[in-house]
Design a protein around this motif. Structure first.
Motif, PDB file in Angstrom:
ATOM      1  N   HIS A 170       9.731  11.886 -14.078  1.00 32.20           N
ATOM      2  CA  HIS A 170      10.356  10.576 -14.242  1.00 32.20           C
ATOM      3  C   HIS A 170      10.263   9.796 -12.935  1.00 32.20           C
ATOM      4  N   VAL A 171       9.882   8.524 -13.034  1.00 30.31           N
ATOM      5  CA  VAL A 171       9.817   7.648 -11.866  1.00 30.31           C
ATOM      6  C   VAL A 171      10.662   6.413 -12.134  1.00 30.31           C
ATOM      7  N   VAL A 172      11.521   6.083 -11.168  1.00 32.28           N
ATOM      8  CA  VAL A 172      12.339   4.877 -11.234  1.00 32.28           C
ATOM      9  C   VAL A 172      11.824   3.896 -10.197  1.00 32.28           C
ATOM     10  N   LEU A 173      11.487   2.694 -10.629  1.00 30.03           N
ATOM     11  CA  LEU A 173      11.152   1.626  -9.702  1.00 30.03           C
ATOM     12  C   LEU A 173      12.429   0.834  -9.431  1.00 30.03           C
ATOM     13  N   ALA A 174      12.941   0.934  -8.212  1.00 29.35           N
ATOM     14  CA  ALA A 174      14.140   0.200  -7.828  1.00 29.35           C
ATOM     15  C   ALA A 174      13.713  -1.010  -7.000  1.00 29.35           C
ATOM     16  N   GLY A 188      -1.196   8.100 -14.467  1.00 31.56           N
ATOM     17  CA  GLY A 188      -0.741   9.097 -15.424  1.00 31.56           C
ATOM     18  C   GLY A 188       0.732   9.430 -15.314  1.00 31.56           C
ATOM     19  N   VAL A 189       1.520   8.581 -14.648  1.00 30.67           N
ATOM     20  CA  VAL A 189       2.968   8.807 -14.591  1.00 30.67           C
ATOM     21  C   VAL A 189       3.526   8.696 -16.006  1.00 30.67           C
ATOM     22  N   PRO A 190       4.233   9.718 -16.496  1.00 31.03           N
ATOM     23  CA  PRO A 190       4.627   9.731 -17.911  1.00 31.03           C
ATOM     24  C   PRO A 190       5.757   8.767 -18.260  1.00 31.03           C
ATOM     25  N   GLU A 191       6.652   8.505 -17.323  1.00 29.61           N
ATOM     26  CA  GLU A 191       7.806   7.657 -17.667  1.00 29.61           C
ATOM     27  C   GLU A 191       8.213   6.819 -16.461  1.00 29.61           C
ATOM     28  N   ILE A 192       8.326   5.512 -16.659  1.00 32.31           N
ATOM     29  CA  ILE A 192       8.678   4.587 -15.577  1.00 32.31           C
ATOM     30  C   ILE A 192       9.845   3.726 -16.037  1.00 32.31           C
ATOM     31  N   GLU A 218       0.820  -1.216   0.000  1.00 34.74           N
ATOM     32  CA  GLU A 218       0.000   0.000   0.000  1.00 34.74           C
ATOM     33  C   GLU A 218       0.850   1.261   0.000  1.00 34.74           C
ATOM     34  N   GLN A 219       1.930   1.273   0.784  1.00 34.84           N
ATOM     35  CA  GLN A 219       2.760   2.469   0.844  1.00 34.84           C
ATOM     36  C   GLN A 219       3.459   2.721  -0.494  1.00 34.84           C
ATOM     37  N   THR A 220       3.748   1.663  -1.241  1.00 35.21           N
ATOM     38  CA  THR A 220       4.304   1.826  -2.591  1.00 35.21           C
ATOM     39  C   THR A 220       3.301   2.555  -3.471  1.00 35.21           C
ATOM     40  N   ARG A 221       2.052   2.137  -3.392  1.00 39.05           N
ATOM     41  CA  ARG A 221       1.011   2.788  -4.194  1.00 39.05           C
ATOM     42  C   ARG A 221       0.810   4.236  -3.746  1.00 39.05           C
ATOM     43  N   ARG A 222       0.907   4.467  -2.442  1.00 39.16           N
ATOM     44  CA  ARG A 222       0.751   5.829  -1.940  1.00 39.16           C
ATOM     45  C   ARG A 222       1.845   6.732  -2.500  1.00 39.16           C
ATOM     46  N   PHE A 274       3.684  -2.711 -10.748  1.00 37.95           N
ATOM     47  CA  PHE A 274       3.881  -1.298 -10.452  1.00 37.95           C
ATOM     48  C   PHE A 274       3.648  -0.436 -11.683  1.00 37.95           C
ATOM     49  N   THR A 275       4.153  -0.865 -12.823  1.00 40.90           N
ATOM     50  CA  THR A 275       4.016  -0.086 -14.058  1.00 40.90           C
ATOM     51  C   THR A 275       2.552   0.074 -14.435  1.00 40.90           C
TER      52      THR A 275
END
Length: 449
Positions: A146-150, A179-183, A130-134, A171-172
Protein backbone atom coordinates in the motif's frame (compact mmCIF):
# COMPACT_ATOMS: atom_id res chain seq x y z
CA UNK A 1 -7.33 -25.17 19.49
CA UNK A 2 -5.81 -21.88 18.25
CA UNK A 3 -4.92 -21.84 14.57
CA UNK A 4 -2.60 -19.63 12.59
CA UNK A 5 -5.58 -17.86 11.05
CA UNK A 6 -7.09 -17.12 14.47
CA UNK A 7 -3.79 -15.75 15.67
CA UNK A 8 -3.33 -13.50 12.67
CA UNK A 9 -6.88 -12.19 12.72
CA UNK A 10 -6.23 -10.89 16.22
CA UNK A 11 -3.04 -9.14 15.18
CA UNK A 12 -3.44 -5.40 14.68
CA UNK A 13 0.13 -4.37 13.97
CA UNK A 14 0.96 -2.24 10.93
CA UNK A 15 4.49 -1.43 9.85
CA UNK A 16 4.76 1.68 7.72
CA UNK A 17 7.43 4.04 6.44
CA UNK A 18 7.44 7.70 5.50
CA UNK A 19 9.46 9.06 2.59
CA UNK A 20 9.72 12.19 0.51
CA UNK A 21 12.04 14.96 -0.60
CA UNK A 22 13.91 17.29 1.72
CA UNK A 23 11.65 19.66 3.66
CA UNK A 24 8.45 17.99 2.47
CA UNK A 25 7.48 17.60 6.13
CA UNK A 26 7.97 13.91 6.86
CA UNK A 27 9.14 14.36 10.44
CA UNK A 28 6.45 16.98 11.07
CA UNK A 29 3.79 14.55 9.84
CA UNK A 30 5.08 11.80 12.11
CA UNK A 31 5.29 14.22 15.01
CA UNK A 32 1.71 15.34 14.35
CA UNK A 33 0.55 11.73 14.27
CA UNK A 34 2.24 11.03 17.59
CA UNK A 35 1.03 14.26 19.20
CA UNK A 36 -2.58 14.22 18.03
CA UNK A 37 -3.02 10.51 18.75
CA UNK A 38 -1.86 11.16 22.35
CA UNK A 39 1.20 8.94 21.86
CA UNK A 40 3.76 11.41 23.22
CA UNK A 41 4.94 11.21 26.80
CA UNK A 42 4.82 14.41 28.83
CA UNK A 43 8.59 14.59 29.29
CA UNK A 44 9.12 14.09 25.55
CA UNK A 45 6.77 16.95 24.73
CA UNK A 46 8.43 19.17 27.32
CA UNK A 47 11.85 18.44 25.81
CA UNK A 48 10.57 19.34 22.34
CA UNK A 49 9.00 22.55 23.64
CA UNK A 50 12.26 23.50 25.34
CA UNK A 51 14.30 22.77 22.20
CA UNK A 52 11.84 24.76 20.08
CA UNK A 53 12.01 27.79 22.40
CA UNK A 54 15.81 27.69 22.33
CA UNK A 55 15.58 27.99 18.53
CA UNK A 56 13.26 31.00 18.80
CA UNK A 57 10.05 29.14 17.91
CA UNK A 58 6.88 29.90 19.81
CA UNK A 59 5.03 26.67 18.95
CA UNK A 60 6.65 23.26 19.54
CA UNK A 61 8.41 21.86 16.47
CA UNK A 62 6.83 18.42 16.25
CA UNK A 63 9.53 17.24 13.83
CA UNK A 64 11.89 17.07 16.81
CA UNK A 65 9.90 14.09 18.11
CA UNK A 66 11.54 11.95 15.44
CA UNK A 67 14.75 13.76 14.49
CA UNK A 68 16.77 12.24 17.31
CA UNK A 69 20.34 12.75 16.11
CA UNK A 70 22.07 15.96 17.16
CA UNK A 71 23.02 16.69 13.55
CA UNK A 72 19.39 16.23 12.53
CA UNK A 73 18.15 18.75 15.07
CA UNK A 74 20.85 21.26 14.17
CA UNK A 75 20.27 21.03 10.41
CA UNK A 76 16.51 20.46 10.56
CA UNK A 77 16.75 17.37 8.36
CA UNK A 78 16.39 13.62 8.78
CA UNK A 79 19.60 11.61 8.32
CA UNK A 80 19.04 8.21 9.89
CA UNK A 81 15.93 6.05 9.94
CA UNK A 82 13.94 6.97 13.06
CA UNK A 83 11.76 4.14 14.35
CA UNK A 84 8.79 4.98 16.55
CA UNK A 85 6.17 2.81 18.18
CA UNK A 86 2.66 4.01 18.99
CA UNK A 87 -0.86 2.70 19.25
CA UNK A 88 -4.48 3.73 19.00
CA UNK A 89 -7.57 1.89 20.14
CA UNK A 90 -7.78 0.17 16.75
CA UNK A 91 -4.20 -0.77 15.89
CA UNK A 92 -0.53 -0.81 16.92
CA UNK A 93 2.06 0.81 14.67
CA UNK A 94 5.77 0.60 13.96
CA UNK A 95 6.81 3.54 11.81
CA UNK A 96 10.09 4.31 10.09
CA UNK A 97 10.73 7.97 9.31
CA UNK A 98 13.25 7.79 6.45
CA UNK A 99 15.54 10.53 5.07
CA UNK A 100 14.76 12.73 2.08
CA UNK A 101 18.23 13.64 0.84
CA UNK A 102 19.38 11.75 -2.25
CA UNK A 103 22.54 10.57 -0.48
CA UNK A 104 20.39 8.92 2.20
CA UNK A 105 18.03 7.08 -0.18
CA UNK A 106 19.72 3.86 0.90
CA UNK A 107 18.22 4.42 4.35
CA UNK A 108 14.75 4.32 2.83
CA UNK A 109 15.51 0.82 1.57
CA UNK A 110 16.17 -0.16 5.19
CA UNK A 111 13.00 1.47 6.49
CA UNK A 112 10.68 0.22 3.75
CA UNK A 113 12.03 -3.33 3.44
CA UNK A 114 9.63 -4.64 6.10
CA UNK A 115 6.88 -2.02 5.65
CA UNK A 116 3.35 -2.93 4.67
CA UNK A 117 2.56 0.66 3.76
CA UNK A 118 4.62 3.62 2.57
CA UNK A 119 3.60 7.25 3.00
CA UNK A 120 5.25 9.34 0.26
CA UNK A 121 5.05 13.06 0.97
CA UNK A 122 4.99 15.76 -1.70
CA UNK A 123 5.21 19.51 -1.14
CA UNK A 124 2.09 20.94 -2.76
CA UNK A 125 4.16 23.90 -4.00
CA UNK A 126 6.73 21.73 -5.79
CA UNK A 127 4.70 18.75 -6.95
CA UNK A 128 6.27 15.44 -8.01
CA UNK A 129 10.07 15.75 -8.20
CA UNK A 130 12.85 13.27 -8.99
CA UNK A 131 13.21 12.15 -5.38
CA UNK A 132 9.45 11.49 -5.27
CA UNK A 133 9.82 9.19 -8.26
CA UNK A 134 12.84 7.54 -6.66
CA UNK A 135 10.91 6.77 -3.48
CA UNK A 136 7.96 5.44 -5.48
CA UNK A 137 10.34 3.19 -7.40
CA UNK A 138 11.91 1.87 -4.20
CA UNK A 139 8.46 1.19 -2.74
CA UNK A 140 7.49 -0.69 -5.90
CA UNK A 141 10.72 -2.69 -5.96
CA UNK A 142 10.31 -3.65 -2.32
CA UNK A 143 6.72 -4.77 -3.06
CA UNK A 144 5.19 -2.50 -0.44
CA UNK A 145 1.48 -3.43 -0.75
CA UNK A 146 0.00 0.00 0.00
CA UNK A 147 1.25 3.48 -0.90
CA UNK A 148 -0.22 6.73 0.43
CA UNK A 149 0.49 9.96 -1.41
CA UNK A 150 0.32 12.71 1.21
CA UNK A 151 0.21 16.08 -0.55
CA UNK A 152 1.54 18.25 2.26
CA UNK A 153 1.57 22.01 2.91
CA UNK A 154 -1.85 22.50 1.36
CA UNK A 155 -2.19 25.57 3.60
CA UNK A 156 0.56 27.25 1.55
CA UNK A 157 -1.41 26.86 -1.70
CA UNK A 158 -4.72 28.07 -0.27
CA UNK A 159 -6.08 24.54 0.12
CA UNK A 160 -6.72 24.53 -3.64
CA UNK A 161 -8.30 21.35 -4.94
CA UNK A 162 -6.88 21.68 -8.50
CA UNK A 163 -3.33 21.69 -7.11
CA UNK A 164 -3.99 18.47 -5.22
CA UNK A 165 -5.77 16.84 -8.16
CA UNK A 166 -2.92 17.55 -10.59
CA UNK A 167 -0.26 16.16 -8.24
CA UNK A 168 -2.36 13.10 -7.40
CA UNK A 169 -2.93 12.30 -11.08
CA UNK A 170 0.76 12.66 -12.01
CA UNK A 171 1.97 10.50 -9.12
CA UNK A 172 -0.72 7.84 -9.59
CA UNK A 173 0.08 7.49 -13.30
CA UNK A 174 3.77 7.06 -12.53
CA UNK A 175 3.23 4.64 -9.64
CA UNK A 176 0.85 2.47 -11.66
CA UNK A 177 3.51 2.14 -14.37
CA UNK A 178 5.82 0.83 -11.65
CA UNK A 179 3.22 -1.76 -10.64
CA UNK A 180 2.25 -0.29 -7.26
CA UNK A 181 -0.94 -2.23 -6.41
CA UNK A 182 -2.77 0.38 -4.35
CA UNK A 183 -2.41 4.17 -4.15
CA UNK A 184 -4.37 6.49 -1.85
CA UNK A 185 -3.95 10.26 -2.20
CA UNK A 186 -4.68 12.50 0.81
CA UNK A 187 -4.33 16.33 0.96
CA UNK A 188 -2.84 17.41 4.30
CA UNK A 189 -1.10 20.11 6.26
CA UNK A 190 1.13 18.39 8.79
CA UNK A 191 2.01 21.69 10.45
CA UNK A 192 -1.62 22.76 10.94
CA UNK A 193 -2.95 19.23 11.44
CA UNK A 194 -5.33 19.18 8.48
CA UNK A 195 -6.42 15.63 7.56
CA UNK A 196 -3.67 14.02 9.64
CA UNK A 197 -5.68 12.84 12.63
CA UNK A 198 -8.70 15.14 12.41
CA UNK A 199 -10.60 16.04 9.21
CA UNK A 200 -9.79 19.44 7.78
CA UNK A 201 -12.28 22.29 7.98
CA UNK A 202 -10.48 23.96 5.07
CA UNK A 203 -10.91 21.19 2.49
CA UNK A 204 -14.60 20.31 2.39
CA UNK A 205 -14.05 19.20 -1.22
CA UNK A 206 -12.15 16.16 0.07
CA UNK A 207 -14.30 13.29 1.26
CA UNK A 208 -11.70 10.61 1.90
CA UNK A 209 -10.09 9.39 5.14
CA UNK A 210 -7.51 11.20 7.21
CA UNK A 211 -4.02 9.74 7.32
CA UNK A 212 -4.65 8.07 10.68
CA UNK A 213 -8.03 6.71 9.60
CA UNK A 214 -6.41 5.10 6.58
CA UNK A 215 -3.57 3.68 8.68
CA UNK A 216 -6.11 2.20 11.09
CA UNK A 217 -8.28 0.58 8.43
CA UNK A 218 -5.93 -0.49 5.61
CA UNK A 219 -5.56 -4.28 5.43
CA UNK A 220 -2.27 -5.33 7.00
CA UNK A 221 -0.36 -7.87 4.93
CA UNK A 222 0.40 -10.14 7.86
CA UNK A 223 -0.88 -13.43 6.53
CA UNK A 224 2.27 -15.16 5.32
CA UNK A 225 0.92 -18.55 6.42
CA UNK A 226 -0.28 -19.22 2.90
CA UNK A 227 3.17 -18.64 1.41
CA UNK A 228 5.73 -21.33 0.69
CA UNK A 229 6.85 -22.65 4.09
CA UNK A 230 10.50 -21.83 4.75
CA UNK A 231 12.58 -22.32 7.91
CA UNK A 232 16.18 -21.00 7.83
CA UNK A 233 18.24 -22.75 10.50
CA UNK A 234 19.95 -20.23 12.75
CA UNK A 235 21.39 -22.44 15.48
CA UNK A 236 21.76 -26.13 16.30
CA UNK A 237 20.88 -26.92 19.92
CA UNK A 238 22.72 -29.87 21.48
CA UNK A 239 22.56 -29.65 25.33
CA UNK A 240 24.13 -33.11 25.86
CA UNK A 241 23.05 -33.06 29.49
CA UNK A 242 21.83 -35.87 31.71
CA UNK A 243 18.29 -34.56 31.29
CA UNK A 244 18.59 -34.19 27.49
CA UNK A 245 21.35 -36.56 26.37
CA UNK A 246 20.12 -37.03 22.79
CA UNK A 247 18.35 -33.71 22.16
CA UNK A 248 19.13 -32.20 18.75
CA UNK A 249 17.02 -29.21 17.79
CA UNK A 250 17.23 -26.70 14.98
CA UNK A 251 16.35 -23.19 16.13
CA UNK A 252 15.31 -20.22 14.02
CA UNK A 253 12.47 -17.99 12.93
CA UNK A 254 9.92 -19.28 10.45
CA UNK A 255 10.32 -17.02 7.42
CA UNK A 256 7.01 -17.95 5.79
CA UNK A 257 4.24 -20.53 5.93
CA UNK A 258 3.41 -23.10 8.61
CA UNK A 259 5.01 -26.31 9.88
CA UNK A 260 3.33 -29.27 11.60
CA UNK A 261 4.57 -32.27 13.51
CA UNK A 262 4.66 -35.39 11.36
CA UNK A 263 5.20 -33.35 8.19
CA UNK A 264 7.77 -34.61 5.69
CA UNK A 265 10.51 -32.05 5.16
CA UNK A 266 13.59 -31.60 3.00
CA UNK A 267 16.82 -29.93 4.10
CA UNK A 268 18.52 -27.71 1.53
CA UNK A 269 20.99 -27.55 -0.07
CA UNK A 270 21.81 -31.21 0.77
CA UNK A 271 18.38 -32.52 -0.26
CA UNK A 272 18.17 -34.94 2.69
CA UNK A 273 14.67 -35.76 3.89
CA UNK A 274 13.05 -36.49 7.24
CA UNK A 275 9.89 -35.79 9.22
CA UNK A 276 9.21 -33.26 11.96
CA UNK A 277 9.25 -35.18 15.23
CA UNK A 278 8.39 -32.19 17.39
CA UNK A 279 8.17 -28.41 17.58
CA UNK A 280 9.27 -26.47 20.68
CA UNK A 281 7.87 -22.98 21.18
CA UNK A 282 8.94 -21.00 24.27
CA UNK A 283 9.80 -24.23 26.07
CA UNK A 284 6.49 -25.90 25.27
CA UNK A 285 5.76 -28.61 22.70
CA UNK A 286 3.25 -27.57 20.02
CA UNK A 287 1.75 -29.35 17.03
CA UNK A 288 1.84 -26.40 14.63
CA UNK A 289 3.88 -23.22 14.23
CA UNK A 290 3.72 -20.37 11.74
CA UNK A 291 5.55 -17.26 10.65
CA UNK A 292 7.00 -15.18 12.29
CA UNK A 293 7.32 -17.44 15.33
CA UNK A 294 10.77 -18.42 16.58
CA UNK A 295 10.78 -22.15 17.25
CA UNK A 296 12.98 -25.22 17.49
CA UNK A 297 12.30 -28.09 15.09
CA UNK A 298 13.17 -31.68 15.97
CA UNK A 299 13.55 -34.22 13.16
CA UNK A 300 12.96 -37.97 13.28
CA UNK A 301 16.28 -38.79 11.57
CA UNK A 302 19.76 -37.91 12.74
CA UNK A 303 20.94 -36.06 9.63
CA UNK A 304 23.52 -33.35 9.09
CA UNK A 305 21.83 -29.96 9.48
CA UNK A 306 23.72 -26.77 10.27
CA UNK A 307 23.31 -23.00 10.37
CA UNK A 308 22.37 -21.64 6.96
CA UNK A 309 20.45 -24.72 5.88
CA UNK A 310 16.83 -24.30 4.83
CA UNK A 311 14.10 -26.69 5.98
CA UNK A 312 11.09 -26.84 3.64
CA UNK A 313 8.10 -29.17 3.13
CA UNK A 314 8.99 -32.07 0.87
CA UNK A 315 5.88 -31.28 -1.18
CA UNK A 316 7.10 -27.72 -1.85
CA UNK A 317 10.84 -27.79 -2.48
CA UNK A 318 12.23 -24.69 -4.22
CA UNK A 319 14.77 -25.02 -6.99
CA UNK A 320 18.38 -24.31 -6.05
CA UNK A 321 20.71 -22.43 -8.35
CA UNK A 322 24.13 -20.84 -8.51
CA UNK A 323 23.26 -18.35 -11.27
CA UNK A 324 21.02 -15.57 -9.97
CA UNK A 325 19.38 -12.65 -11.72
CA UNK A 326 18.15 -9.93 -9.41
CA UNK A 327 17.39 -6.25 -9.03
CA UNK A 328 19.53 -4.45 -6.48
CA UNK A 329 19.47 -1.12 -4.71
CA UNK A 330 23.09 -0.09 -4.27
CA UNK A 331 23.62 1.38 -0.81
CA UNK A 332 27.40 1.71 -0.40
CA UNK A 333 29.65 4.66 -1.21
CA UNK A 334 31.99 2.37 -3.13
CA UNK A 335 30.65 1.25 -6.53
CA UNK A 336 29.54 -2.25 -7.49
CA UNK A 337 31.43 -3.39 -10.60
CA UNK A 338 31.37 -6.26 -13.05
CA UNK A 339 33.75 -8.98 -11.90
CA UNK A 340 33.66 -7.90 -8.28
CA UNK A 341 33.86 -10.64 -5.64
CA UNK A 342 31.27 -10.30 -2.89
CA UNK A 343 29.53 -12.23 -0.14
CA UNK A 344 25.85 -12.98 -0.60
CA UNK A 345 23.76 -13.30 2.58
CA UNK A 346 20.40 -15.03 2.13
CA UNK A 347 18.42 -15.62 5.34
CA UNK A 348 20.98 -17.25 7.67
CA UNK A 349 23.28 -18.46 4.87
CA UNK A 350 26.31 -16.53 3.57
CA UNK A 351 28.18 -17.69 0.45
CA UNK A 352 30.85 -16.32 -1.85
CA UNK A 353 29.72 -14.84 -5.14
CA UNK A 354 30.95 -12.90 -8.14
CA UNK A 355 29.15 -10.17 -10.08
CA UNK A 356 28.98 -11.69 -13.56
CA UNK A 357 27.19 -8.82 -15.26
CA UNK A 358 25.31 -5.55 -14.73
CA UNK A 359 22.96 -5.55 -17.74
CA UNK A 360 21.17 -2.29 -16.97
CA UNK A 361 20.57 0.62 -14.64
CA UNK A 362 17.13 2.13 -14.11
CA UNK A 363 16.58 5.74 -15.17
CA UNK A 364 13.93 7.09 -12.82
CA UNK A 365 12.86 10.02 -14.97
CA UNK A 366 11.15 7.86 -17.59
CA UNK A 367 11.64 4.31 -16.20
CA UNK A 368 13.89 3.45 -19.13
CA UNK A 369 16.86 1.13 -18.84
CA UNK A 370 20.41 2.39 -19.37
CA UNK A 371 22.14 -0.68 -20.85
CA UNK A 372 25.56 -1.94 -19.77
CA UNK A 373 26.43 0.76 -17.21
CA UNK A 374 29.46 -1.24 -16.07
CA UNK A 375 28.94 -0.29 -12.44
CA UNK A 376 26.38 0.89 -9.92
CA UNK A 377 27.04 3.77 -7.53
CA UNK A 378 25.30 4.77 -4.32
CA UNK A 379 21.49 4.90 -4.62
CA UNK A 380 21.48 3.33 -8.11
CA UNK A 381 18.86 0.70 -8.92
CA UNK A 382 19.95 -1.87 -11.46
CA UNK A 383 19.81 -5.41 -12.73
CA UNK A 384 22.69 -7.76 -11.88
CA UNK A 385 23.57 -11.37 -12.57
CA UNK A 386 25.53 -13.27 -9.93
CA UNK A 387 27.33 -16.60 -9.71
CA UNK A 388 27.47 -18.13 -6.24
CA UNK A 389 29.98 -20.65 -4.90
CA UNK A 390 27.19 -22.85 -3.52
CA UNK A 391 23.59 -23.46 -4.59
CA UNK A 392 20.97 -21.22 -2.99
CA UNK A 393 17.21 -21.70 -2.67
CA UNK A 394 15.88 -18.22 -3.41
CA UNK A 395 12.19 -17.70 -3.93
CA UNK A 396 10.99 -14.96 -6.21
CA UNK A 397 10.80 -11.70 -4.25
CA UNK A 398 7.33 -11.19 -5.70
CA UNK A 399 6.21 -14.35 -3.86
CA UNK A 400 8.14 -13.88 -0.61
CA UNK A 401 9.84 -10.71 0.58
CA UNK A 402 11.63 -12.73 3.28
CA UNK A 403 13.15 -15.55 1.23
CA UNK A 404 13.41 -13.65 -2.04
CA UNK A 405 15.72 -10.97 -0.66
CA UNK A 406 19.44 -10.95 0.03
CA UNK A 407 22.38 -8.68 0.81
CA UNK A 408 25.64 -8.24 -1.04
CA UNK A 409 28.53 -7.67 1.36
CA UNK A 410 32.13 -6.57 0.89
CA UNK A 411 34.26 -9.54 2.04
CA UNK A 412 37.13 -7.22 3.01
CA UNK A 413 35.39 -5.15 5.68
CA UNK A 414 31.81 -6.42 5.98
CA UNK A 415 30.24 -3.32 4.44
CA UNK A 416 26.77 -3.85 3.00
CA UNK A 417 26.99 -3.08 -0.72
CA UNK A 418 23.49 -3.69 -2.03
CA UNK A 419 20.05 -4.98 -1.14
CA UNK A 420 18.87 -7.52 -3.68
CA UNK A 421 15.52 -8.86 -4.80
CA UNK A 422 15.53 -12.15 -6.72
CA UNK A 423 13.39 -12.87 -9.72
CA UNK A 424 11.27 -10.62 -11.90
CA UNK A 425 10.69 -6.95 -11.18
CA UNK A 426 9.68 -3.86 -13.07
CA UNK A 427 13.39 -3.23 -13.59
CA UNK A 428 13.66 -6.32 -15.80
CA UNK A 429 10.54 -5.89 -17.92
CA UNK A 430 11.88 -3.25 -20.32
CA UNK A 431 15.61 -3.73 -20.28
CA UNK A 432 17.57 -3.59 -23.48
CA UNK A 433 19.51 -6.48 -24.94
CA UNK A 434 21.99 -7.69 -22.41
CA UNK A 435 25.69 -7.24 -23.10
CA UNK A 436 28.00 -10.20 -22.94
CA UNK A 437 29.40 -9.34 -19.52
CA UNK A 438 31.89 -11.81 -18.09
CA UNK A 439 31.94 -15.02 -20.06
CA UNK A 440 34.86 -16.71 -18.38
CA UNK A 441 33.53 -18.08 -15.11
CA UNK A 442 36.54 -20.29 -14.62
CA UNK A 443 38.85 -17.49 -13.50
CA UNK A 444 37.59 -17.72 -9.94
CA UNK A 445 40.37 -19.71 -8.35
CA UNK A 446 40.61 -17.35 -5.40
CA UNK A 447 37.03 -18.21 -4.50
CA UNK A 448 37.11 -21.95 -5.26
CA UNK A 449 34.08 -21.98 -7.51
Amino acid sequence: MTTATDHLSATTLLRFATAGSVDDGKSTLVGRLLHDSKSVLTDQLEAVEHASRSRGQEAPDLALLTDGLRAEREQGITIDVAYRYFATARRRFILADTPGHVQYTRNMVTGASTAELAVVLVDARNGVVEQTRRHAAVAALLRVPHVVLAVNKMDLVGYAEPVFAEIAEEFTTYALELGVPEITAIPISALAGDNVVEPSAHMDWYGGPTVLEHLETVPAAHDLTGCHARFPVQYVIRPQTAEHPDYRGYAGQIAAGTFRTGEAVTVLPSGRTSKIAGIDLLGEAVDIAWTPQSVTLLLEDDIDVSRGDLIVPSTDVPATAQDIEATVCHVADQPLTVGQRVLLKHTTRTVKAIVRDIPSRLTLDDLSQHPAPGLLVANDIGLVTLRTAEPLALDSYAESRRTGSFLLIDPADGTTLAAGMAGDSFASTARAAQPAGIDNADDDTAWDF
